[in-house]
Design a protein around this motif. Structure first.
Motif, PDB file in Angstrom:
ATOM      1  N   ALA A  28      60.230  62.311 119.389  1.00 44.55           N
ATOM      2  CA  ALA A  28      59.405  61.272 118.783  1.00 44.55           C
ATOM      3  C   ALA A  28      59.630  59.942 119.472  1.00 44.55           C
ATOM      4  O   ALA A  28      60.709  59.647 119.986  1.00 44.55           O
ATOM      5  CB  ALA A  28      59.730  61.151 117.294  1.00 44.55           C
ATOM      6  N   ILE A  36      54.009  58.875 111.044  1.00 46.19           N
ATOM      7  CA  ILE A  36      53.319  60.110 110.667  1.00 46.19           C
ATOM      8  C   ILE A  36      54.049  60.664 109.456  1.00 46.19           C
ATOM      9  O   ILE A  36      55.231  61.017 109.538  1.00 46.19           O
ATOM     10  CB  ILE A  36      53.316  61.123 111.820  1.00 46.19           C
ATOM     11  N   VAL A  39      51.995  66.513 108.011  1.00 48.55           N
ATOM     12  CA  VAL A  39      51.156  67.363 108.863  1.00 48.55           C
ATOM     13  C   VAL A  39      50.980  68.693 108.138  1.00 48.55           C
ATOM     14  O   VAL A  39      51.967  69.309 107.727  1.00 48.55           O
ATOM     15  CB  VAL A  39      51.797  67.595 110.247  1.00 48.55           C
ATOM     16  N   VAL A  61      46.636  65.497 109.909  1.00 46.85           N
ATOM     17  CA  VAL A  61      47.749  64.581 110.145  1.00 46.85           C
ATOM     18  C   VAL A  61      47.532  63.327 109.315  1.00 46.85           C
ATOM     19  O   VAL A  61      46.491  62.673 109.434  1.00 46.85           O
ATOM     20  CB  VAL A  61      47.865  64.206 111.634  1.00 46.85           C
ATOM     21  N   SER A 127      51.678  68.616 118.245  1.00 47.35           N
ATOM     22  CA  SER A 127      51.994  67.439 119.058  1.00 47.35           C
ATOM     23  C   SER A 127      50.895  66.409 118.836  1.00 47.35           C
ATOM     24  O   SER A 127      49.711  66.693 119.059  1.00 47.35           O
ATOM     25  CB  SER A 127      52.064  67.827 120.538  1.00 47.35           C
ATOM     26  N   THR A 128      51.256  65.211 118.379  1.00 48.79           N
ATOM     27  CA  THR A 128      50.221  64.235 118.043  1.00 48.79           C
ATOM     28  C   THR A 128      50.709  62.807 118.261  1.00 48.79           C
ATOM     29  O   THR A 128      51.905  62.541 118.405  1.00 48.79           O
ATOM     30  CB  THR A 128      49.758  64.433 116.585  1.00 48.79           C
ATOM     31  N   TRP A 129      49.752  61.888 118.291  1.00 51.50           N
ATOM     32  CA  TRP A 129      49.996  60.460 118.532  1.00 51.50           C
ATOM     33  C   TRP A 129      49.063  59.671 117.629  1.00 51.50           C
ATOM     34  O   TRP A 129      47.844  59.832 117.703  1.00 51.50           O
ATOM     35  CB  TRP A 129      49.715  60.153 119.998  1.00 51.50           C
ATOM     36  N   HIS A 138      52.835  55.759 116.939  1.00 50.69           N
ATOM     37  CA  HIS A 138      53.932  56.722 116.753  1.00 50.69           C
ATOM     38  C   HIS A 138      53.483  58.045 117.343  1.00 50.69           C
ATOM     39  O   HIS A 138      52.401  58.547 117.039  1.00 50.69           O
ATOM     40  CB  HIS A 138      54.263  56.913 115.271  1.00 50.69           C
ATOM     41  N   SER A 139      54.325  58.625 118.214  1.00 52.37           N
ATOM     42  CA  SER A 139      54.020  59.924 118.807  1.00 52.37           C
ATOM     43  C   SER A 139      55.149  60.884 118.495  1.00 52.37           C
ATOM     44  O   SER A 139      56.307  60.492 118.361  1.00 52.37           O
ATOM     45  CB  SER A 139      53.852  59.796 120.324  1.00 52.37           C
ATOM     46  N   ASN A 140      54.797  62.162 118.379  1.00 47.92           N
ATOM     47  CA  ASN A 140      55.804  63.180 118.096  1.00 47.92           C
ATOM     48  C   ASN A 140      55.329  64.504 118.677  1.00 47.92           C
ATOM     49  O   ASN A 140      54.280  65.020 118.299  1.00 47.92           O
ATOM     50  CB  ASN A 140      56.026  63.310 116.589  1.00 47.92           C
ATOM     51  N   ALA A 143      55.741  67.250 115.603  1.00 51.58           N
ATOM     52  CA  ALA A 143      55.503  66.608 114.313  1.00 51.58           C
ATOM     53  C   ALA A 143      55.577  67.611 113.169  1.00 51.58           C
ATOM     54  O   ALA A 143      55.859  67.239 112.025  1.00 51.58           O
ATOM     55  CB  ALA A 143      54.140  65.928 114.316  1.00 51.58           C
TER      56      ALA A 143
END
Length: 254
Positions: A28, A36, A39, A61, A127-129, A138-140, A143
């Motif tokens: 992350a 986030i 999810v 998300v 995997s998301t941003w 915030h990216s992970n 997630a």
């Protein structure tokens, strides 16, 4: 199976941050108060795929930022052996309140076009941003996790029918699961399967014994006939293979 070779095109800042997500200890990254918070994949259930049919499911998300959520920079799925899936539909965001939005997209996994073998079965990651309206993000890369499973099937046969009370009943069956290599079903051996009984006129099955499948997924055992009722096999499943129940086979005990 689709395999990830490159990320979708991102901004320079996004690309730099994403590169840091390859290390397990740094999945992350972010800036500011964007977060986030939830999810959900396929309503919280595993994604079960049969031998030939495309399966479509939704990934949602939920993200927050004190200035509100602008949207998602990307939303991808990553699985075993480099497996990769991108959305089959446009990502759409719904405002929950002034700080929170939920963004969703549908994904489709087709065993005929996406898979070349059974390696996609197992644990996948979202995997998301998420971008805030004020430039925070915030990216992970992990997630959330979920399971992709091979569909399984069970058959049952109890005989003889009818049978005299106190005599022996032989219960057989077969456990198979989807094979994404041949696009058919193959026997699933060395699996523990419960033999269950439901007395006629009642609604509840009770486990009588546990039997292991042999070559070709075969099941066989014997029990003593006591009263009229239904016999079935019940398989709990494993991480790569979905649960299954056979339909009950009625035996008339005389």
């Amino acid at each position: 199976m689709r395999k990830r070779t490159t990320m979708a095109v991102l901004t320079a800042a996004a690309a730099a941050a994403t590169a840091g997500l390859t290390a397990p200890a740094a999945q992350a990254d972010g800036h500011g108060d964007t977060a986030i918070t939830q999810v959900v994949v396929n309503g919280g259930k595993p994604v079960v795929i049969d031998a030939t049919t495309a399966t479509t499911f939704t990934v949602s998300v939920t993200a927050t930022d004190d200035s509100g959520i602008q949207g998602l920079n990307y939303l991808d799925l990553e699985g075993p052996e480099g497996g990769f899936e991108s959305p089959a539909s446009r990502v759409r965001c719904t405002v929950v309140n002034e700080t929170t939005s939920t963004c969703s997209a549908s994904f489709t996994m087709d065993p005929r076009t996406d898979f070349v073998d059974n390696s996609p079965a197992g644990t996948w990651y979202v995997s998301t941003w998420a971008d805030g309206e004020d430039g925070d993000f915030h990216s992970n890369a992990k997630a959330a996790s979920f399971r992709v499973q091979r569909q399984s099937k069970l058959t049952v046969n109890a005989s003889p029918e009818p049978v005299k009370k106190g005599k022996t009943i032989t219960v057989t069956g077969n456990l198979t699961r989807a094979d994404w290599r041949s696009h058919g079903y193959v026997g699933h051996k060395d699996q523990s399967v419960q033999l269950q009984f439901r007395k006629q006129g009642t609604d509840t099955y009770t486990t009588v014994k546990t039997v292991k499948t042999t070559t070709g997924g075969a099941l066989k055992t014997t029990v003593t006939a006591a009263t009229d009722g239904y016999w079935r096999w019940n398989y709990a499943g494993i991480s790569t293979t979905a649960p299954a129940k056979a339909g009950g086979d009625l035996v008339d005990v005389q």
